[in-house]
Design an enzyme around this catalytic site. Structure first.
Site, PDB file in Angstrom:
ATOM      1  N   SER A   8       0.832  -1.204   0.000  1.00 48.82           N
ATOM      2  CA  SER A   8       0.000   0.000   0.000  1.00 48.82           C
ATOM      3  C   SER A   8       0.867   1.255   0.000  1.00 48.82           C
ATOM      4  O   SER A   8       1.629   1.508   0.940  1.00 48.82           O
ATOM      5  CB  SER A   8      -0.924   0.002   1.214  1.00 48.82           C
ATOM      6  OG  SER A   8      -1.607   1.228   1.253  1.00 48.82           O
ATOM      7  N   HIS A  33      -1.261  -0.965  -4.192  1.00 49.43           N
ATOM      8  CA  HIS A  33      -2.581  -0.574  -3.715  1.00 49.43           C
ATOM      9  C   HIS A  33      -2.560   0.925  -3.425  1.00 49.43           C
ATOM     10  O   HIS A  33      -1.682   1.416  -2.707  1.00 49.43           O
ATOM     11  CB  HIS A  33      -2.852  -1.381  -2.443  1.00 49.43           C
ATOM     12  CG  HIS A  33      -4.163  -1.141  -1.780  1.00 49.43           C
ATOM     13  ND1 HIS A  33      -5.317  -1.766  -2.172  1.00 49.43           N
ATOM     14  CD2 HIS A  33      -4.494  -0.351  -0.721  1.00 49.43           C
ATOM     15  CE1 HIS A  33      -6.317  -1.378  -1.391  1.00 49.43           C
ATOM     16  NE2 HIS A  33      -5.841  -0.516  -0.495  1.00 49.43           N
ATOM     17  N   ASP A  35      -4.638   4.083  -1.875  1.00 49.55           N
ATOM     18  CA  ASP A  35      -5.742   4.487  -0.999  1.00 49.55           C
ATOM     19  C   ASP A  35      -6.108   5.933  -1.256  1.00 49.55           C
ATOM     20  O   ASP A  35      -5.364   6.844  -0.881  1.00 49.55           O
ATOM     21  CB  ASP A  35      -5.307   4.343   0.464  1.00 49.55           C
ATOM     22  CG  ASP A  35      -5.163   2.891   0.880  1.00 49.55           C
ATOM     23  OD1 ASP A  35      -6.110   2.113   0.645  1.00 49.55           O
ATOM     24  OD2 ASP A  35      -4.104   2.540   1.426  1.00 49.55           O
ATOM     25  N   MET A  37      -8.547   8.887  -0.306  1.00 51.86           N
ATOM     26  CA  MET A  37      -9.464   9.274   0.789  1.00 51.86           C
ATOM     27  C   MET A  37      -9.901  10.716   0.614  1.00 51.86           C
ATOM     28  O   MET A  37      -9.078  11.560   0.232  1.00 51.86           O
ATOM     29  CB  MET A  37      -8.751   9.157   2.135  1.00 51.86           C
ATOM     30  CG  MET A  37      -8.139   7.810   2.407  1.00 51.86           C
ATOM     31  SD  MET A  37      -7.305   7.845   4.008  1.00 51.86           S
ATOM     32  CE  MET A  37      -6.545   6.220   3.998  1.00 51.86           C
ATOM     33  N   HIS A  66      -8.194   1.866  -4.347  1.00 50.42           N
ATOM     34  CA  HIS A  66      -9.201   1.686  -3.294  1.00 50.42           C
ATOM     35  C   HIS A  66      -9.771   3.065  -2.974  1.00 50.42           C
ATOM     36  O   HIS A  66      -9.104   3.881  -2.335  1.00 50.42           O
ATOM     37  CB  HIS A  66      -8.502   1.056  -2.081  1.00 50.42           C
ATOM     38  CG  HIS A  66      -9.353   0.903  -0.873  1.00 50.42           C
ATOM     39  ND1 HIS A  66      -8.823   0.661   0.377  1.00 50.42           N
ATOM     40  CD2 HIS A  66     -10.700   0.940  -0.687  1.00 50.42           C
ATOM     41  CE1 HIS A  66      -9.796   0.567   1.267  1.00 50.42           C
ATOM     42  NE2 HIS A  66     -10.949   0.743   0.644  1.00 50.42           N
ATOM     43  N   MET A  68     -11.879   5.438  -0.947  1.00 50.43           N
ATOM     44  CA  MET A  68     -12.580   5.637   0.332  1.00 50.43           C
ATOM     45  C   MET A  68     -13.189   7.027   0.276  1.00 50.43           C
ATOM     46  O   MET A  68     -12.717   7.963   0.937  1.00 50.43           O
ATOM     47  CB  MET A  68     -11.590   5.489   1.490  1.00 50.43           C
ATOM     48  CG  MET A  68     -11.266   4.042   1.797  1.00 50.43           C
ATOM     49  SD  MET A  68      -9.735   3.896   2.732  1.00 50.43           S
ATOM     50  CE  MET A  68      -8.584   3.983   1.384  1.00 50.43           C
ATOM     51  N   MET A 137     -12.093  -5.035   4.582  1.00 47.09           N
ATOM     52  CA  MET A 137     -11.260  -4.214   5.458  1.00 47.09           C
ATOM     53  C   MET A 137     -11.072  -4.927   6.796  1.00 47.09           C
ATOM     54  O   MET A 137     -12.037  -5.358   7.421  1.00 47.09           O
ATOM     55  CB  MET A 137     -11.925  -2.857   5.721  1.00 47.09           C
ATOM     56  CG  MET A 137     -12.088  -1.975   4.506  1.00 47.09           C
ATOM     57  SD  MET A 137     -10.557  -1.703   3.609  1.00 47.09           S
ATOM     58  CE  MET A 137      -9.555  -0.920   4.884  1.00 47.09           C
ATOM     59  N   PHE A 143      -6.726   5.166   7.960  1.00 44.45           N
ATOM     60  CA  PHE A 143      -5.338   5.317   8.422  1.00 44.45           C
ATOM     61  C   PHE A 143      -4.558   4.020   8.233  1.00 44.45           C
ATOM     62  O   PHE A 143      -5.122   2.927   8.381  1.00 44.45           O
ATOM     63  CB  PHE A 143      -5.315   5.676   9.921  1.00 44.45           C
ATOM     64  CG  PHE A 143      -6.097   6.930  10.217  1.00 44.45           C
ATOM     65  CD1 PHE A 143      -5.496   8.181  10.111  1.00 44.45           C
ATOM     66  CD2 PHE A 143      -7.445   6.849  10.556  1.00 44.45           C
ATOM     67  CE1 PHE A 143      -6.230   9.336  10.355  1.00 44.45           C
ATOM     68  CE2 PHE A 143      -8.186   8.006  10.795  1.00 44.45           C
ATOM     69  CZ  PHE A 143      -7.579   9.249  10.695  1.00 44.45           C
ATOM     70  N   GLY A 144      -3.268   4.182   7.940  1.00 46.42           N
ATOM     71  CA  GLY A 144      -2.377   3.029   7.935  1.00 46.42           C
ATOM     72  C   GLY A 144      -1.915   2.739   9.354  1.00 46.42           C
ATOM     73  O   GLY A 144      -2.175   3.514  10.276  1.00 46.42           O
ATOM     74  N   ASP A 175      -7.338  -6.041   3.869  1.00 48.92           N
ATOM     75  CA  ASP A 175      -6.655  -4.738   3.886  1.00 48.92           C
ATOM     76  C   ASP A 175      -6.628  -4.144   5.284  1.00 48.92           C
ATOM     77  O   ASP A 175      -7.657  -3.749   5.824  1.00 48.92           O
ATOM     78  CB  ASP A 175      -7.385  -3.794   2.914  1.00 48.92           C
ATOM     79  CG  ASP A 175      -6.689  -2.451   2.765  1.00 48.92           C
ATOM     80  OD1 ASP A 175      -5.548  -2.309   3.231  1.00 48.92           O
ATOM     81  OD2 ASP A 175      -7.305  -1.544   2.156  1.00 48.92           O
ATOM     82  N   GLY A 176      -5.425  -4.081   5.851  1.00 49.71           N
ATOM     83  CA  GLY A 176      -5.227  -3.394   7.116  1.00 49.71           C
ATOM     84  C   GLY A 176      -4.617  -4.268   8.192  1.00 49.71           C
ATOM     85  O   GLY A 176      -5.142  -5.342   8.491  1.00 49.71           O
ATOM     86  N   GLY A 177      -3.499  -3.832   8.726  1.00 45.83           N
ATOM     87  CA  GLY A 177      -2.887  -4.535   9.850  1.00 45.83           C
ATOM     88  C   GLY A 177      -2.270  -5.881   9.505  1.00 45.83           C
ATOM     89  O   GLY A 177      -2.175  -6.757  10.364  1.00 45.83           O
ATOM     90  N   SER A 198       2.323  -0.567   6.165  1.00 47.13           N
ATOM     91  CA  SER A 198       3.462  -0.304   7.055  1.00 47.13           C
ATOM     92  C   SER A 198       4.420  -1.478   7.149  1.00 47.13           C
ATOM     93  O   SER A 198       5.625  -1.277   7.288  1.00 47.13           O
ATOM     94  CB  SER A 198       3.000   0.130   8.449  1.00 47.13           C
ATOM     95  OG  SER A 198       1.666  -0.108   8.660  1.00 47.13           O
TER      96      SER A 198
HETATM   97  C1  DX5 Z   1      -6.647   1.907   5.405  1.00 47.86           C
HETATM   98  C2  DX5 Z   1      -6.140   1.607   4.014  1.00 47.86           C
HETATM   99  C3  DX5 Z   1      -5.122   0.533   3.957  1.00 47.86           C
HETATM  100  C4  DX5 Z   1      -3.812   0.890   4.604  1.00 47.86           C
HETATM  101  C5  DX5 Z   1      -3.158  -0.359   5.095  1.00 47.86           C
HETATM  102  O1  DX5 Z   1      -7.633   2.853   5.328  1.00 47.86           O
HETATM  103  O2  DX5 Z   1      -7.230   1.200   3.204  1.00 47.86           O
HETATM  104  O3  DX5 Z   1      -4.895   0.118   2.615  1.00 47.86           O
HETATM  105  O4  DX5 Z   1      -2.939   1.561   3.713  1.00 47.86           O
HETATM  106  O5  DX5 Z   1      -2.065  -0.010   5.878  1.00 47.86           O
HETATM  107  P1  DX5 Z   1      -1.419  -0.990   6.964  1.00 47.86           P
HETATM  108  O6  DX5 Z   1      -0.940  -2.201   6.226  1.00 47.86           O
HETATM  109  O7  DX5 Z   1      -0.323  -0.153   7.526  1.00 47.86           O
HETATM  110  O8  DX5 Z   1      -2.500  -1.328   7.958  1.00 47.86           O
HETATM  111 ZN    ZN Z   2      -6.747   0.277   1.231  1.00 45.60          ZN
END
Ligand code: DX5
Ligand code: ZN
Length: 218
Positions: A8, A33, A35, A37, A66, A68, A137, A143-144, A175-177, A198
């Site tokens: 991402s 990917h 993001d 927003m 993606h 958002m 999600m 947020f990352g 997607d996420g964490g 991250s």
């Molecule tokens: C969150 C994003 C994710 C984010 C993932 O809103 O949609 O794509 O970049 O970041 P990590 O892998 O750090 O959770």
């Molecule tokens: Zn995303």
């Protein structure tokens, strides 16, 4: 269907995006990917499609956008012009999910639906055959660097079972964490498109190593 890693861009160094993506791509990343927003659908701003188009000139990878944003349909055409291969928008962001999917496909891109953690996969029952991809999600979008929400694994399993029972070969993204520690159970639950921000880009010196080790786990 091959499992794919999609680093991402949100977590990359914004002062050196081309360099970070090159390091990831040379190490084996086949997708990125993006993001986008808008500060309305999610409580944060990121970047717009011009970042996608600037990086399109630097990379041969598959570009997964993606959105958002509220009114996602405002942006499909500019995603296409920017060089996106796939666009996903949020189920929660529009009352016209079917129309939005068709609009993306009319632009000759793959069309996906993203679901927030609390939105049940059962809402996809009828629309599933029209989707190239579902992005589940595993954090609240915006947020990352957030912590993976464990119950999303059950959603992956339910969605995989739903697709199998309908004979649909579905790409399911998470997607996420995501990082090396939880990737094996995520893949075992049935996800085959893995977004990781991250854990890939946290440290520039480790980008290649992180891509390689996540790819080995896939
Ligand atoms: C969150 C994003 C994710 C984010 C993932 O809103 O949609 O794509 O970049 O970041 P990590 O892998 O750090 O959770
Ligand atoms: Zn995303």
């Amino acid at each position: 269907m091959k499992n794919r890693l999609s680093p991402s861009v949100l977590a990359a160094d914004f002062s050196a995006l081309a360099e970070d993506l090159r390091l990831a791509e040379e190490a084996g990343a086949e997708s990125f990917h993006f993001d986008i927003m808008d500060g309305h659908f999610v409580p944060n701003l990121s970047y717009g499609v011009n970042v996608v188009s600037a990086l399109r000139k630097q990379s041969k990878a598959f570009f997964d956008v993606h959105l958002m944003v509220t009114n996602p349909d405002f942006y499909f055409a500019s995603c296409k012009e920017a060089g996106a291969d796939r666009v996903s928008f949020h189920f929660e962001a529009t009352p016209h999910v079917d129309r939005a999917l068709e609009a993306i496909k009319d632009l000759q891109m793959e069309a996906g639906i993203a679901l927030n953690p609390a939105t049940p996969v059962a809402f996809l029952e009828e629309i599933l055959p029209k989707c190239s991809y579902i992005l589940l999600m595993s954090v609240n979008p915006g947020f990352g660097g957030q912590k993976f929400i464990p119950y999303t694994l059950e959603k992956v399993k339910k969605l995989r079972a739903m697709a199998l029972s309908r004979g649909i070969e579905l790409e399911i993204g998470i997607d996420g964490g995501v990082g090396a520690a939880n990737l094996p159970e995520i893949v075992a639950s049935g996800a085959n498109f893995i977004v990781a921000g991250s854990s890939v880009f946290r440290c520039k010196k480790e980008i290649a190593k992180q891509v390689q080790s996540l790819n080995r786990l896939l």
